[in-house]
Design a protein around this motif. Structure first.
Motif, PDB file in Angstrom:
ATOM      1  N   ASP A  94       0.902  -1.276  -0.084  1.00  0.00           N
ATOM      2  CA  ASP A  94      -0.012  -0.030   0.067  1.00  0.00           C
ATOM      3  C   ASP A  94       0.938   1.289  -0.057  1.00  0.00           C
ATOM      4  OD1 ASP A  94      -2.369  -1.393   0.246  1.00  0.00           O
ATOM      5  OD2 ASP A  94      -2.308  -1.556   2.212  1.00  0.00           O
ATOM      6  N   TRP A  95       1.901   1.277   0.701  1.00  0.00           N
ATOM      7  CA  TRP A  95       2.902   2.312   0.738  1.00  0.00           C
ATOM      8  C   TRP A  95       3.587   2.719  -0.518  1.00  0.00           C
ATOM      9  CZ3 TRP A  95       6.243   1.636   5.979  1.00  0.00           C
ATOM     10  CH2 TRP A  95       5.308   1.960   7.101  1.00  0.00           C
ATOM     11  N   GLY A  96       3.671   1.743  -1.221  1.00  0.00           N
ATOM     12  CA  GLY A  96       4.284   1.886  -2.731  1.00  0.00           C
ATOM     13  C   GLY A  96       3.233   1.943  -3.866  1.00  0.00           C
ATOM     14  N   ALA A  97       2.366   1.121  -3.968  1.00  0.00           N
ATOM     15  CA  ALA A  97       1.397   1.086  -4.896  1.00  0.00           C
ATOM     16  C   ALA A  97       0.507   2.070  -4.718  1.00  0.00           C
ATOM     17  CB  ALA A  97       0.766  -0.410  -5.164  1.00  0.00           C
ATOM     18  N   MET A  98      -0.212   2.427  -3.545  1.00  0.00           N
ATOM     19  CA  MET A  98      -0.905   3.599  -3.298  1.00  0.00           C
ATOM     20  C   MET A  98      -0.301   4.806  -2.919  1.00  0.00           C
ATOM     21  SD  MET A  98      -3.715   1.769  -3.971  1.00  0.00           S
ATOM     22  CE  MET A  98      -4.860   2.975  -3.391  1.00  0.00           C
ATOM     23  N   ASP A  99       0.406   4.974  -1.950  1.00  0.00           N
ATOM     24  CA  ASP A  99       0.939   6.401  -1.431  1.00  0.00           C
ATOM     25  C   ASP A  99       1.993   6.932  -2.284  1.00  0.00           C
ATOM     26  OD1 ASP A  99      -0.924   5.403   0.387  1.00  0.00           O
ATOM     27  OD2 ASP A  99       0.795   5.187   2.299  1.00  0.00           O
ATOM     28  N   SER A 149       3.131   3.861 -12.117  1.00  0.00           N
ATOM     29  CA  SER A 149       3.570   4.995 -13.050  1.00  0.00           C
ATOM     30  C   SER A 149       5.000   5.024 -13.160  1.00  0.00           C
ATOM     31  CB  SER A 149       3.166   6.366 -12.625  1.00  0.00           C
ATOM     32  OG  SER A 149       1.591   6.352 -12.907  1.00  0.00           O
ATOM     33  N   GLY A 150       5.771   4.088 -12.494  1.00  0.00           N
ATOM     34  CA  GLY A 150       7.166   4.174 -12.503  1.00  0.00           C
ATOM     35  C   GLY A 150       8.006   4.638 -13.583  1.00  0.00           C
ATOM     36  N   GLN A 151       7.343   4.378 -14.862  1.00  0.00           N
ATOM     37  CA  GLN A 151       8.095   4.801 -16.061  1.00  0.00           C
ATOM     38  C   GLN A 151       8.539   6.163 -16.173  1.00  0.00           C
ATOM     39  OE1 GLN A 151       4.886   3.677 -15.678  1.00  0.00           O
ATOM     40  NE2 GLN A 151       3.653   5.259 -17.012  1.00  0.00           N
ATOM     41  N   MET A 171       4.999  -8.265 -11.142  1.00  0.00           N
ATOM     42  CA  MET A 171       5.472  -6.996 -10.478  1.00  0.00           C
ATOM     43  C   MET A 171       5.811  -5.938 -10.988  1.00  0.00           C
ATOM     44  SD  MET A 171       5.345  -8.736  -7.388  1.00  0.00           S
ATOM     45  CE  MET A 171       6.132  -7.579  -6.099  1.00  0.00           C
ATOM     46  N   PRO A 172       5.550  -4.557 -10.483  1.00  0.00           N
ATOM     47  CA  PRO A 172       5.843  -3.512 -11.304  1.00  0.00           C
ATOM     48  C   PRO A 172       7.116  -2.743 -11.236  1.00  0.00           C
ATOM     49  CG  PRO A 172       4.655  -3.026  -9.107  1.00  0.00           C
ATOM     50  CD  PRO A 172       4.830  -4.517  -9.298  1.00  0.00           C
ATOM     51  N   PHE A 173       8.226  -3.217 -10.738  1.00  0.00           N
ATOM     52  CA  PHE A 173       9.337  -2.999 -10.670  1.00  0.00           C
ATOM     53  C   PHE A 173      10.211  -2.634 -11.966  1.00  0.00           C
ATOM     54  CE2 PHE A 173       9.170  -5.002  -6.686  1.00  0.00           C
ATOM     55  CZ  PHE A 173       9.663  -4.309  -5.741  1.00  0.00           C
ATOM     56  N   THR A 174       9.719  -3.444 -12.903  1.00  0.00           N
ATOM     57  CA  THR A 174      10.049  -3.394 -14.722  1.00  0.00           C
ATOM     58  C   THR A 174       9.381  -2.083 -14.959  1.00  0.00           C
ATOM     59  OG1 THR A 174       8.084  -4.855 -15.161  1.00  0.00           O
ATOM     60  CG2 THR A 174      10.455  -6.163 -14.585  1.00  0.00           C
ATOM     61  N   ASN A 175       8.671  -1.449 -14.555  1.00  0.00           N
ATOM     62  CA  ASN A 175       8.365  -0.261 -15.144  1.00  0.00           C
ATOM     63  C   ASN A 175       9.167   0.849 -14.966  1.00  0.00           C
ATOM     64  OD1 ASN A 175       5.547  -1.164 -15.595  1.00  0.00           O
ATOM     65  ND2 ASN A 175       4.767  -0.476 -13.741  1.00  0.00           N
ATOM     66  N   VAL A 176      10.057   0.820 -14.008  1.00  0.00           N
ATOM     67  CA  VAL A 176      11.095   1.736 -13.876  1.00  0.00           C
ATOM     68  C   VAL A 176      12.429   1.468 -14.718  1.00  0.00           C
ATOM     69  CG1 VAL A 176      12.718   2.706 -12.165  1.00  0.00           C
ATOM     70  CG2 VAL A 176      10.601   1.853 -11.431  1.00  0.00           C
ATOM     71  N   ARG A 177      12.626   2.392 -15.423  1.00  0.00           N
ATOM     72  CA  ARG A 177      13.514   2.496 -16.346  1.00  0.00           C
ATOM     73  C   ARG A 177      14.704   3.747 -16.038  1.00  0.00           C
ATOM     74  NH1 ARG A 177      12.642  -0.678 -20.827  1.00  0.00           N
ATOM     75  NH2 ARG A 177      10.541  -1.331 -20.608  1.00  0.00           N
ATOM     76  N   ALA A 178      14.815   4.324 -15.028  1.00  0.00           N
ATOM     77  CA  ALA A 178      15.359   5.430 -14.470  1.00  0.00           C
ATOM     78  C   ALA A 178      17.096   4.970 -14.274  1.00  0.00           C
ATOM     79  CB  ALA A 178      15.135   5.763 -13.178  1.00  0.00           C
ATOM     80  N   GLN A 179      17.748   5.933 -14.550  1.00  0.00           N
ATOM     81  CA  GLN A 179      19.233   5.948 -14.215  1.00  0.00           C
ATOM     82  C   GLN A 179      19.306   5.809 -12.425  1.00  0.00           C
ATOM     83  OE1 GLN A 179      20.244   9.499 -15.953  1.00  0.00           O
ATOM     84  NE2 GLN A 179      21.548   8.781 -17.348  1.00  0.00           N
ATOM     85  N   THR A 180      19.713   4.714 -11.893  1.00  0.00           N
ATOM     86  CA  THR A 180      19.501   4.224 -10.793  1.00  0.00           C
ATOM     87  C   THR A 180      20.889   4.380 -10.149  1.00  0.00           C
ATOM     88  OG1 THR A 180      17.546   3.087 -11.085  1.00  0.00           O
ATOM     89  CG2 THR A 180      18.658   2.576  -9.003  1.00  0.00           C
TER      90      THR A 180
END
Length: 324
Positions: free
Chosen positions: A106-111, A145-147, A233-242
């Motif tokens: 909830d903290w990640g997917a909602m907040d 919306s991690g992208q 799992m939604p982690f794959t949405n993130v394509r950021a320079q990390t």
């Protein structure tokens, strides 16, 4: 032990400096399920489509006020900044904790997702960057919306798999967080962390996620529900320079723990920087100290440079960890 009343001990983050009122303003944001979240914004007077906005994700049960001085620093260096509390914590705490249904997911997917939406609405067209401390780095991968994240800096980021804890402290930490914490939570209906001086009071669902002894996030209670609902799992949405920063005397943020989380960000360009306290002339730093103003001259510029350029400065302390 009573679970009611005023905490007998101050928690770590309540000792942090207060917000700089001239620079920050409070806000309320409604998550997709209707829960009202509280936070603070550092906003420059004139909009600038080139200016990034940084969302700061807190560690588990650490109030967003702990990161106020770091937010001041980013603001002074040309960023707009959003800090916020997860549901159940600080500015987002309900009147009755034991009735709150809230989990790590909830903290990640909602907040956190609500903050991504807010950043897009309040700062239209500006690049969106994220700084995540401890579980806050994991939360950065849970938003749908991690992208939209351009750059991501994590500090000691992991999801508390007990076998990854530092060997010399592992069994003490296991007893504290995986035995005593869930036991007290069962008795009280939430974890009374403030009374113990162990961070903030924490929702029971978060405790269940933290204390479940599995090395896969999707096998944690709320992770299983997320996987079942979303199919992936939604982690794959993130394509950021990390950039993942870890400190060698952080008993949570061992190399194994940091790499375990980084593996979930399979589409991101990842760098893991491992720093010894001696690299910056210190004897110890640990899990929480990175965001204290004492490290403004030594540790904060590492995160700042990455947010500005997506690269490490040539004179950055520490060493990069080879990744398979």
């Amino acid at each position: 032990m009573s679970c009611q009343g005023t905490p007998a001990m101050e928690d770590m983050q309540s000792k942090s400096p207060l917000l700089t009122e001239k620079q920050s303003e409070g806000f309320k944001e409604v998550a997709a399920d209707g829960f009202v979240l509280g936070g603070f914004t550092w906003r420059h007077a004139l909009p600038d489509i080139q200016r990034p906005v940084v969302i700061i994700n807190a560690a588990t049960s650490v109030r967003c006020r702990h990161y106020a001085r770091f937010a001041d620093y980013l603001f002074a260096n040309g960023f707009d900044v959003i800090t916020y509390d997860y549901r159940g914590i600080g500015e987002s705490r309900p009147a009755i904790m034991k009735d709150l249904k809230a989990s790590w997911t909830d903290w990640g997917a909602m907040d956190f997702e609500a903050m991504l939406k807010r950043a897009q609405r309040e700062f239209p067209g500006q690049p969106i960057d994220v700084v995540g401390h401890s579980f806050g780095g994991c939360a950065a991968g849970l938003g749908a919306s991690g992208q939209v994240i351009r750059r991501l800096v994590t500090v000691g980021a992991q999801f508390a798999y007990w076998r990854d804890y530092a060997p010399e402290q592992r069994w003490r930490m296991f007893g504290k967080w995986h035995l005593l914490m869930p036991l007290l939570t069962r008795f009280c209906g939430y974890f009374p962390g403030k009374r113990l001086g162990w961070l903030e009071d924490t929702p029971a669902g978060v405790v269940r996620d933290w204390s479940t002894p599995t090395g896969r996030y999707e096998q944690r209670p709320s992770g299983r529900r997320l996987l079942k609902a979303a199919g992936r799992m939604p982690f794959t949405n993130v394509r950021a320079q990390t950039l993942a920063i870890s400190i060698s005397d952080d008993p949570y943020g061992t190399v194994a723990a940091i790499e375990r989380l980084l593996d979930y960000f399979s589409h991101a360009r990842k760098t893991h920087l491992r720093i010894e306290p001696q690299d910056i002339g210190e004897q110890q730093v640990g899990h929480f100290a990175f965001f204290r103003s004492a490290y403004q001259a030594t540790l904060w510029p590492i995160a700042l440079t990455w947010l500005q350029t997506g690269e490490l400065a040539p004179d950055s302390p520490g060493r990069t960890v080879p990744r398979s």
